[in-house]
Each structure stands twice: as structure tokens, then as C-alpha cells.
Design an enzyme around this catalytic site. Structure first.
Site, PDB file in Angstrom:
ATOM      1  N   GLU A 118       5.063  -5.064  -6.031  1.00  0.00           N
ATOM      2  CA  GLU A 118       4.483  -6.087  -5.167  1.00  0.00           C
ATOM      3  C   GLU A 118       5.470  -6.424  -4.058  1.00  0.00           C
ATOM      4  O   GLU A 118       6.653  -6.635  -4.315  1.00  0.00           O
ATOM      5  CB  GLU A 118       4.207  -7.367  -5.957  1.00  0.00           C
ATOM      6  CG  GLU A 118       3.157  -7.239  -7.021  1.00  0.00           C
ATOM      7  CD  GLU A 118       1.737  -7.464  -6.520  1.00  0.00           C
ATOM      8  OE1 GLU A 118       1.550  -7.666  -5.289  1.00  0.00           O
ATOM      9  OE2 GLU A 118       0.821  -7.427  -7.356  1.00  0.00           O
ATOM     10  N   ASP A 164      -4.944  -4.715  -0.271  1.00  0.00           N
ATOM     11  CA  ASP A 164      -3.499  -4.820  -0.047  1.00  0.00           C
ATOM     12  C   ASP A 164      -2.808  -3.466  -0.267  1.00  0.00           C
ATOM     13  O   ASP A 164      -3.327  -2.646  -1.016  1.00  0.00           O
ATOM     14  CB  ASP A 164      -2.894  -5.902  -0.960  1.00  0.00           C
ATOM     15  CG  ASP A 164      -3.081  -5.635  -2.450  1.00  0.00           C
ATOM     16  OD1 ASP A 164      -4.236  -5.519  -2.895  1.00  0.00           O
ATOM     17  OD2 ASP A 164      -2.071  -5.546  -3.161  1.00  0.00           O
TER      18      ASP A 164
END
Length: 193
Positions: A118, A164
Site C-alpha cells: 500500500e 487504485d
């Protein structure tokens, strides 16, 4: 001191253990690196909300957005903060809960064979130079231990469901950084130019 692996934990990362993981299927090689982005609340950086989410300690009442994700149990192997700080939540030998319903090159359940990273950021917005440098560094470390063959975004393994890291992520920049450390032969998503 050169970073090292200890039972799937990278010594150069700050540990923040998540309970949200499981065992990988027996004999399953780790062959994919999945890049994500996250900020909590969306568009706000810093603070400990991401760590609290990944460790099931988020105060759902602390922000109106948190109510919309109440009860989710997710994790990633790594988080790269805006300043390049690297945090590890799950041993890379284990299966983090980062990709959800997913498919890569015809293979379902990407969590089984991937490592999730992430980036602190908002999908579609730009990321920091320190984050690209940290991503390339951990990619090199991962490649030394695991037979990674490809890198993709969450948007590529869960199209239509996830977006994303989004248009603000510079895939060409990552490709260049990986080429500079001998990982030029990794497979990239077709749209990652």
C-alpha cells in the site's frame, strides 16, 4: 547494515502486526506484487488510522467515513508512508487480505500468490519520490527471496471494483527504477505504460 528476511519479515520495515492474514495454499509460489493506495480518511495523510484499520483497532466513530467501512478486516504486507517510511503488517510467507476478489492473467484469488504494498495516497493523485524509492527498494528485497514475475495495481487485478493506485501512479517511473536494479523482465499490466 544490509536488510534481511526473518521468517518473511523484512528487517528494514517497522513491524505493526495485523491479525488479518492466513496461510498460503501449500506449495503456492509468490509470483505477483500488487500495488495499492490508501489514505484514511480519504485524502488525509499522516496519523495512525491506516495502522489501526489493518490491526482492527480503528475507532469507527472517529470520522464519518470510518462508519462506511465499519467491520472490514483487511491488511497488506507493507505500507509506504508519504515520506518513504516502510511499515510491515504481515509476514510475506503468509497471505495478507489485500486484493479481495481478484484475478491476474487468468489466475483467481491473487492473495494466494501475491504480496500487497500500500502507498499512502489517494487514487488518481500523485505519489512522492520517497515512495517510489522505497517501493523499488522493497521490490528488490522481495525479488531476492520470492520468485516474483509480475507487478500490477489493485485496479488491474480487480477491474471495475477497485481503481487504485490510479492515474496518479507513474508506472513508467516504477518500470525505470526496477530496470535500474535488474528487475526489467517483470511482467507489467498492459495498461501500465
Amino acid at each position: 547494515m544490509t536488510p534481511r528476511w526473518y521468517a518473511g519479515w523484512w528487517s528494514a520495515a517497522r513491524r505493526c502486526r495485523s491479525p488479518n492474514f492466513g496461510q498460503r495454499p501449500a506449495g503456492m509460489p509468490v509470483s505477483l506484487l500488487v500495488v495499492h493506495s490508501i489514505s484514511l480518511p480519504p485524502g488525509e495523510y499522516g496519523g495512525d488510522a491506516i495502522e489501526r484499520l489493518f490491526t482492527n483497532r480503528l475507532d469507527w466513530a472517529a470520522h464519518p467515513y470510518f462508519e462506511t467501512i465499519r467491520g472490514v478486516e483487511v491488511s497488506a504486507h507493507f505500507l509506504i508512508r508519504r515520506d518513504g517510511e516502510l511499515v510491515q503488517f504481515v509476514s510475506c510467507d503468509d497471505r495478507a487480505w489485500h486484493a479481495g476478489r481478484s484475478r491476474w492473467r487468468g489466475r483467481p484469488d491473487c492473495n494466494d500468490f501475491s504480496i500487497g504494498v500500500e502507498l499512502e495516497g489517494l487514487e488518481g493523485q500523485l505519489f512522492e519520490a520517497a515512495q517510489y524509492a522505497a517501493l523499488a527498494s522493497i521490490a528488490r528485497g522481495i525479488a531476492r527471496r520470492y520468485p516474483i514475475e509480475a507487478v500490477a495495481g489493485h485496479e488491474h487485478v480487480a477491474p471495475g471494483r477497485k481503481a487504485d493506485p490510479g492515474a496518479g501512479f507513474e508506472w513508467s517511473r516504477l518500470r525505470e527504477l526496477l530496470s535500474g536494479i535488474g528487475l526489467a523482465d517483470w511482467d507489467f499490466p498492459d495498461s501500465a505504460t
